[in-house]
Design a protein around this motif. Structure first.
Motif, mmCIF file in Angstrom:
data_model
loop_
_atom_site.group_PDB
_atom_site.id
_atom_site.type_symbol
_atom_site.label_atom_id
_atom_site.label_comp_id
_atom_site.label_asym_id
_atom_site.label_seq_id
_atom_site.Cartn_x
_atom_site.Cartn_y
_atom_site.Cartn_z
ATOM 1 N N GLY A 115 4.795 -8.494 2.585
ATOM 2 C CA GLY A 115 3.954 -9.958 1.747
ATOM 3 C C GLY A 115 4.167 -11.060 2.321
ATOM 4 O O GLY A 115 5.287 -11.568 3.159
ATOM 5 N N ALA A 116 2.965 -11.898 1.423
ATOM 6 C CA ALA A 116 2.948 -13.211 1.349
ATOM 7 C C ALA A 116 4.376 -13.912 0.953
ATOM 8 O O ALA A 116 4.840 -15.031 1.067
ATOM 9 C CB ALA A 116 1.771 -14.035 0.480
ATOM 10 N N ILE A 120 6.774 -16.647 2.516
ATOM 11 C CA ILE A 120 7.040 -17.950 1.476
ATOM 12 C C ILE A 120 8.504 -18.395 0.799
ATOM 13 O O ILE A 120 8.807 -19.530 1.766
ATOM 14 C CB ILE A 120 6.155 -17.964 -0.047
ATOM 15 C CG1 ILE A 120 4.523 -18.381 0.153
ATOM 16 C CG2 ILE A 120 6.730 -19.516 -0.472
ATOM 17 C CD1 ILE A 120 4.009 -18.235 -0.839
ATOM 18 N N ASN A 195 -2.058 -24.250 -1.061
ATOM 19 C CA ASN A 195 -2.372 -23.099 -1.157
ATOM 20 C C ASN A 195 -3.578 -22.670 -1.238
ATOM 21 O O ASN A 195 -4.472 -23.650 -2.372
ATOM 22 C CB ASN A 195 -1.852 -22.258 -2.344
ATOM 23 C CG ASN A 195 -2.425 -21.093 -2.696
ATOM 24 O OD1 ASN A 195 -2.969 -21.035 -4.160
ATOM 25 N ND2 ASN A 195 -3.362 -20.268 -1.718
ATOM 26 N N ASP A 227 -0.015 -21.398 2.702
ATOM 27 C CA ASP A 227 -0.812 -19.861 1.710
ATOM 28 C C ASP A 227 -2.050 -19.750 2.169
ATOM 29 O O ASP A 227 -3.057 -21.211 1.280
ATOM 30 C CB ASP A 227 0.306 -19.697 0.495
ATOM 31 C CG ASP A 227 -0.090 -18.571 0.173
ATOM 32 O OD1 ASP A 227 -1.235 -17.975 0.585
ATOM 33 O OD2 ASP A 227 0.693 -18.451 -1.289
ATOM 34 N N VAL A 229 -3.514 -16.370 1.984
ATOM 35 C CA VAL A 229 -4.071 -15.029 0.984
ATOM 36 C C VAL A 229 -4.817 -14.418 0.914
ATOM 37 O O VAL A 229 -5.321 -13.928 0.811
ATOM 38 C CB VAL A 229 -3.174 -14.214 0.064
ATOM 39 C CG1 VAL A 229 -1.824 -13.895 0.954
ATOM 40 C CG2 VAL A 229 -3.324 -15.138 -1.049
HETATM 41 N N1 PMP Z 1 0.301 -16.464 -2.368
HETATM 42 C C1 PMP Z 1 -0.683 -16.357 -4.207
HETATM 43 C C2 PMP Z 1 -1.163 -17.695 -4.148
HETATM 44 C C3 PMP Z 1 -1.014 -15.292 -4.050
HETATM 45 O O1 PMP Z 1 -1.840 -14.985 -5.628
HETATM 46 C C4 PMP Z 1 -0.533 -14.054 -4.266
HETATM 47 C C5 PMP Z 1 -0.764 -12.611 -4.880
HETATM 48 N N2 PMP Z 1 -0.969 -12.474 -3.622
HETATM 49 C C6 PMP Z 1 0.793 -14.244 -3.369
HETATM 50 C C7 PMP Z 1 0.970 -15.307 -2.015
HETATM 51 C C8 PMP Z 1 1.632 -13.294 -2.472
HETATM 52 O O2 PMP Z 1 0.999 -11.974 -1.752
HETATM 53 P P1 PMP Z 1 1.585 -11.086 -2.015
HETATM 54 O O3 PMP Z 1 1.136 -10.155 -2.315
HETATM 55 O O4 PMP Z 1 1.591 -10.449 -0.257
HETATM 56 O O5 PMP Z 1 2.899 -10.678 -2.056
#
Ligand code: PMP
Ligand code: GLN
Length: 419
Positions: A115-116, A120, A195, A227, A229
Motif C-alpha cells: 500500500g501507499a 510513506i 498529498n 502521495d 493515491v
Molecule cells: N494516503 C492517503 C492520503 C490516503 O487517504 C490513504 C488511504 N487510502 C493512504 C495514503 C493509504 O493508502 P493504502 O491503502 O494504499 O496504504
C-alpha cells in the motif's frame, strides 16, 4: 530476580525498571489507535451507515478480480521479488508515461510496497535522521504524523484553510498562506510531504502551488514525497499535476500511489513509489525490514488493471463526481455547510449550522443520533480549534446507501428544532 506477575505483568522493563504504563514508546503514544478503526468499530456496533473510513462498498473491475484468482490458481503464491514483480513495475512506468509523460526506469526507479502506507513510512524512515524536520500540510493523513514520529523526526505543518469571503462555501477552495509555507522551512528540513488530491479536504493542488512548494524544497535541499493515491479522482475541469512533472523536480521527488482507491481494492494493499534510483534504493533498504514483500498474486493483477482503457478511468471520474454531488446535496439539505471537493472521495462539511460545534463529539454521537458514521477533521490537525466543527464524509458508496444516509442526516435538523 525481576518480579513477575501482578499489575505489571506483560508491560516489560526499560533499563531494568518495570514499566508502569503500557510499554509503547513515548513518541508513539499519541498514535495508539486510529480514528478509522474507532469509527468503523462504532458503525459496526451500532449498524450505522459508515461514511467514516474511506473504502468503496462495491468491487473493482471484474477483469482485475479474475486476474487475481487466476494468479492464485496459477501458483503466484510465494514471495515475489523484493522490488515487486517485473510486470507491475513496468505497468507503473507505462502508466506514468501514458498519463503524465514521465520516463521511469522500471528496473531501478520503481518499488512495489504494501500500500501507499508502507511507501510513506519507508520513505520517511529511510530519509529522516532523528531531529530532522518534515514540512506537510494540515489537516494531514494520519499515517504522516505517525511515520514522522516513528522516525524521531518533527513535523512542521502548514494549515489549509477556506478563506472567509462573500462566495458560498461551494465556490471557495482550501488554500494556504505563502508566508506560512515559507516559515515552515528551516535548516533541518529534510522532506516535504505533499498529498494531492488531498485527504481530507479534497483539495487539488494547482500547478502554481506545487511550483512554489517545489522551489522552496529545492532551495532547502529537501526531498519532496508526494502521495497521489487519489490521482484518478479529480473532478470538474481540474487536472492532477504530479510534482515530478514540474521542471527540475523529478530529480528530488518520490512519487507514491496505490491500487486501493483507483481500482476499489483497498484491502489488497498494493502500492508503489517511483523516483531517482538512489532515493528508491534508500526506501527499498527500509521496506525490506518492514514487510520485505507482500501481495504476490495481487501484483500481476494490478499490473493488468493499470493498463485498462480510457473508458475505465473516465468512467471512474464520472461516477464519483455524480456521487460527490449526491452526497453534497444531501448534506446541504440536512443543514451542513459543504465544501465541495475538487478531488478524492471525501467531502468536508461544517456542522455549526446544525448546532454542533465539536466534530469529535458529533462523530461519537452521530451513529446514535442519525444512524450515520463520519470522522472529525480535527483529529488530523495540530491546531484543533481551526477545524473543530468540521466533519469528513466518504461518498465512495452505492447510490442507495448515499441516498439513505442523506435521508437519515436530514432528520438531524428536525431533531434539533424539536428539542
Ligand atoms: N494516503 C492517503 C492520503 C490516503 O487517504 C490513504 C488511504 N487510502 C493512504 C495514503 C493509504 O493508502 P493504502 O491503502 O494504499 O496504504
Ligand atoms: N485512507 C482511508 C481514509 O482516509 C482509511 C485508511 C485507514 O483506515 N487507515 O479513510
Amino acid at each position: 530476580m525481576r518480579p513477575i506477575g501482578g499489575r505489571l505483568a506483560g508491560l516489560g522493563y526499560r533499563d531494568g525498571v518495570p514499566l508502569t504504563d503500557p510499554g509503547l514508546v513515548a513518541r508513539m503514544r499519541p498514535f495508539a489507535s486510529t480514528i478509522f478503526a474507532e469509527i468503523t468499530a462504532l458503525a459496526t456496533r451500532t449498524g450505522a451507515i459508515n461514511l467514516g473510513q474511506g473504502f468503496p462498498d462495491t468491487d473493482g473491475p471484474t477483469t482485475l478480480l479474475d486476474a487475481a484468482v487466476a494468479a492464485i490458481r496459477g501458483g503466484a503464491n510465494q514471495y515475489p521479488p523484493g522490488p515487486g514483480v517485473p510486470e507491475l513495475r513496468t505497468a507503473v512506468a507505462d502508466h506514468q508515461r501514458r498519463f503524465y509523460g514521465l520516463e521511469v526506469d522500471p528496473e531501478t526507479e520503481v518499488l512495489v510496497t504494501a500500500g501507499a502506507t508502507e511507501a510513506i513510512a519507508a520513505a520517511v524512515l529511510a530519509l529522516c535522521e532523528p531531529g530532522d524536520e518534515v514540512v506537510t500540510f494540515e489537516p494531514y493523513y494520519d499515517s504522516y504524523a505517525a511515520s514522522i514520529a516513528l522516525a524521531g523526526a518533527q513535523r512542521r505543518t502548514v494549515p489549509l484553510r477556506v478563506p472567509e469571503g462573500p462566495d458560498g462555501p461551494d465556490q471557495r477552495e482550501f488554500g494556504f498562506d505563502e508566508a506560512r509555507l515559507r516559515a515552515a522551512f528551516g535548516p533541518r528540513t529534510r522532506l516535504v510531504l505533499v498529498n494531492t488530491p488531498h485527504n481530507p479536504t479534497g483539495k487539488v493542488f494547482t500547478r502554481a502551488e506545487l511550483e512554489l512548494i517545489g522551489a522552496l524544497a529545492a532551495e532547502h535541499g529537501a526531498v519532496v514525497v508526494t502521495d497521489e493515491v487519489y490521482e484518478h479522482q479529480v473532478y470538474d475541469d481540474r487536472v492532477h499535476v504530479p510534482m515530478a512533472t514540474l521542471p527540475g523536480m523529478a530529480e528530488h521527488t518520490l512519487t507514491i500511489s496505490s491500487a486501493g482507491k483507483t481500482f476499489s481494492v483497498t484491502g489488497w494493499k498494493i502500492g508503489w513509489v517511483h523516483g531517482p534510483a538512489p532515493l528508491v534504493a534508500a526506501v527499498r533498504a527500509v521496506k525490506q525490514f518492514l514487510t520485505f514483500v507482500s501481495g504476490g498474486p495481487f501484483q500481476p493483477a494490478v499490473a493488468g488493471a493499470l493498463g485498462l482503457g480510457d473508458e475505465f478511468y473516465l468512467g471512474l471520474v464520472a461516477e464519483l463526481q455524480r456521487k460527490r454531488d449526491l452526497l453534497a446535496a444531501g448534506l446541504d439539505a440536512a443543514g451542513f455547510e459543504v465544501f465541495t471537493p475538487g478531488g478524492t472521495y471525501f467531502v468536508v462539511a461544517d456542522a455549526r449550522g446544525l448546532g454542533f460545534d465539536d466534530g469529535v463529539d458529533l462523530c461519537r454521537r452521530l451513529p446514535e443520533l442519525a444512524g450515520v458514521a463520519a470522522v472529525p477533521v480535527s483529529v488530523f490537525t495540530d491546531d484543533k480549534e481551526a477545524s473543530r466543527s468540521l466533519v469528513r464524509f466518504a461518498f465512495c458508496k452505492r447510490d442507495e446507501v448515499l441516498g439513505e444516509a442523506a435521508e437519515r442526516l436530514g432528520r438531524l435538523a428536525g431533531r434539533r428544532t424539536s428539542r
